[in-house]
Enzyme design. Structure first.
Site, PDB file in Angstrom:
ATOM      1  N   LYS A  79       0.829  -1.200   0.000  1.00  0.00           N
ATOM      2  CA  LYS A  79       0.000   0.000   0.000  1.00  0.00           C
ATOM      3  C   LYS A  79       0.866   1.254   0.000  1.00  0.00           C
ATOM      4  O   LYS A  79       1.815   1.367   0.762  1.00  0.00           O
ATOM      5  CB  LYS A  79      -0.930  -0.013   1.220  1.00  0.00           C
ATOM      6  CG  LYS A  79      -1.933  -1.168   1.192  1.00  0.00           C
ATOM      7  CD  LYS A  79      -2.731  -1.276   2.470  1.00  0.00           C
ATOM      8  CE  LYS A  79      -1.913  -1.784   3.625  1.00  0.00           C
ATOM      9  NZ  LYS A  79      -2.732  -2.120   4.814  1.00  0.00           N
ATOM     10  N   THR A 121      -8.990   8.156   9.214  1.00  0.00           N
ATOM     11  CA  THR A 121      -8.361   7.021   8.543  1.00  0.00           C
ATOM     12  C   THR A 121      -8.148   5.837   9.467  1.00  0.00           C
ATOM     13  O   THR A 121      -7.522   4.846   9.065  1.00  0.00           O
ATOM     14  CB  THR A 121      -7.002   7.444   7.948  1.00  0.00           C
ATOM     15  OG1 THR A 121      -6.171   7.965   9.014  1.00  0.00           O
ATOM     16  CG2 THR A 121      -7.180   8.513   6.886  1.00  0.00           C
ATOM     17  N   GLY A 132      -8.459   2.468  10.843  1.00  0.00           N
ATOM     18  CA  GLY A 132      -9.050   1.227  10.361  1.00  0.00           C
ATOM     19  C   GLY A 132      -9.041   1.031   8.863  1.00  0.00           C
ATOM     20  O   GLY A 132      -9.641   0.081   8.362  1.00  0.00           O
ATOM     21  N   THR A 133      -8.344   1.892   8.122  1.00  0.00           N
ATOM     22  CA  THR A 133      -8.360   1.741   6.666  1.00  0.00           C
ATOM     23  C   THR A 133      -7.711   0.437   6.217  1.00  0.00           C
ATOM     24  O   THR A 133      -8.171  -0.205   5.277  1.00  0.00           O
ATOM     25  CB  THR A 133      -7.641   2.919   5.982  1.00  0.00           C
ATOM     26  OG1 THR A 133      -6.362   3.112   6.601  1.00  0.00           O
ATOM     27  CG2 THR A 133      -8.453   4.194   6.094  1.00  0.00           C
ATOM     28  N   GLY A 134      -6.620   0.024   6.883  1.00  0.00           N
ATOM     29  CA  GLY A 134      -5.966  -1.230   6.509  1.00  0.00           C
ATOM     30  C   GLY A 134      -6.846  -2.437   6.753  1.00  0.00           C
ATOM     31  O   GLY A 134      -6.908  -3.350   5.929  1.00  0.00           O
ATOM     32  N   CYS A 135      -7.544  -2.436   7.900  1.00  0.00           N
ATOM     33  CA  CYS A 135      -8.465  -3.532   8.210  1.00  0.00           C
ATOM     34  C   CYS A 135      -9.561  -3.616   7.155  1.00  0.00           C
ATOM     35  O   CYS A 135      -9.933  -4.701   6.696  1.00  0.00           O
ATOM     36  CB  CYS A 135      -9.109  -3.319   9.584  1.00  0.00           C
ATOM     37  SG  CYS A 135      -7.959  -3.139  10.952  1.00  0.00           S
TER      38      CYS A 135
END
Length: 269
Positions: free
Chosen positions: A173, A204, A206-209
């Site tokens: 990412k 932002t 929790g964006t990866g989850c």
């Protein structure tokens, strides 16, 4: 109806972790299940406490899920210790789990550490070889590859090193001051860039989850990896663009319900 399992930590504020995963998977049209690795006391501004599940209890959760409702995909998020990682690896190998997405959560968006140092080596050994795709951000990819990443050429080299070393696809990412929102997928020896525009949204957490869970949901529904990544990026971009503000930095999954079910498709018969 297709099914997906999240193995991750609980976020009591609801914007990341298990809570974000379940919301994401549901919004992407699959039946969502969870095996909790830890309870956390956190919100969008930081983490104040972590209480781990015991390895035996984590094993029981995974066993009960596979014994009744076999998941079509598995997303692995926050796992803070080596013993828990070893349990996950052993169980998933035993059940020959498919479509495994590993989000190597090492540090929260707020900067709080979420993984013990020795657990990184265990993660590499136990989980990366099982993964259909691993989804590190820039700092996580630097840890996994042992390389410094300063530009897009470095991203390509790091993704190749991780993928070739562990035999998995890698979605590296972007962001972290390297590019706007461009992600690099390395799979089957080839690279593909997924270009995106940075959305000026402070929320932002929790964006990866959210991204990794959306990928898992789409893999569960039978989409190939490239299509699953594309659909997941479209989903999270829509969630961030919705701009719903629930708190100081509420996560994108708290925005997702403002999308009026755009990605909540009819379940497969």
């Amino acid at each position: 109806m297709k099914t997906a399992l999240s193995i991750a930590g609980s976020d009591c504020s609801g914007g990341a972790g298990i809570q974000a995963d379940l919301k994401t998977m549901t919004m992407n049209g699959v039946f969502a299940m969870s095996a909790i690795t830890a309870l956390t006391a956190q919100n969008t501004t930081g983490v104040t406490g972590i209480m781990e599940t015991t390895p035996e209890f984590l094993k029981q959760q995974i066993d009960m899920i596979f014994a009744d409702i076999r998941p079509d995909a598995v997303k692995i998020g926050m796992v803070s210790s080596s013993k828990l990682i070893e349990v996950i690896g052993e169980r998933l190998r035993r059940y020959q789990a498919e479509n495994i997405v590993v989000d190597p959560v090492m540090v929260a968006t707020s900067g709080s550490s979420l993984m013990e140092t020795d657990a990184v080596a265990t993660l590499k050994r136990e989980l990366l070889p099982l993964a259909a795709v691993v989804t590190p951000n820039i700092p996580e990819a630097e840890v996994l590859s042992g390389m410094s990443i300063q530009n897009e050429e470095d991203m390509t080299a790091a993704a190749k090193k991780i993928g070739d070393t562990y035999g998995c696809a890698v979605l590296l990412k972007g962001g972290h001051s390297i590019n706007d929102a461009n992600d690099l997928l390395y799979a089957g020896g080839t690279c593909r860039w997924f270009y995106g525009k940075r959305i000026n949204n402070p929320n932002t957490h929790g964006t990866g989850c959210t991204l990794s869970s959306a990928i898992a949901a789409n893999l569960a529904k039978g989409y190939d990896l490239e299509t699953s990544v594309q659909r997941a990026k479209e989903y999270i971009s829509g969630a961030l663009a919705a701009m719903l503000d629930l708190g100081k930095g509420s996560g994108p999954m708290n925005h997702a319900f403002d999308l009026q079910g755009k990605f909540a498709e009819e379940a497969d018969a």
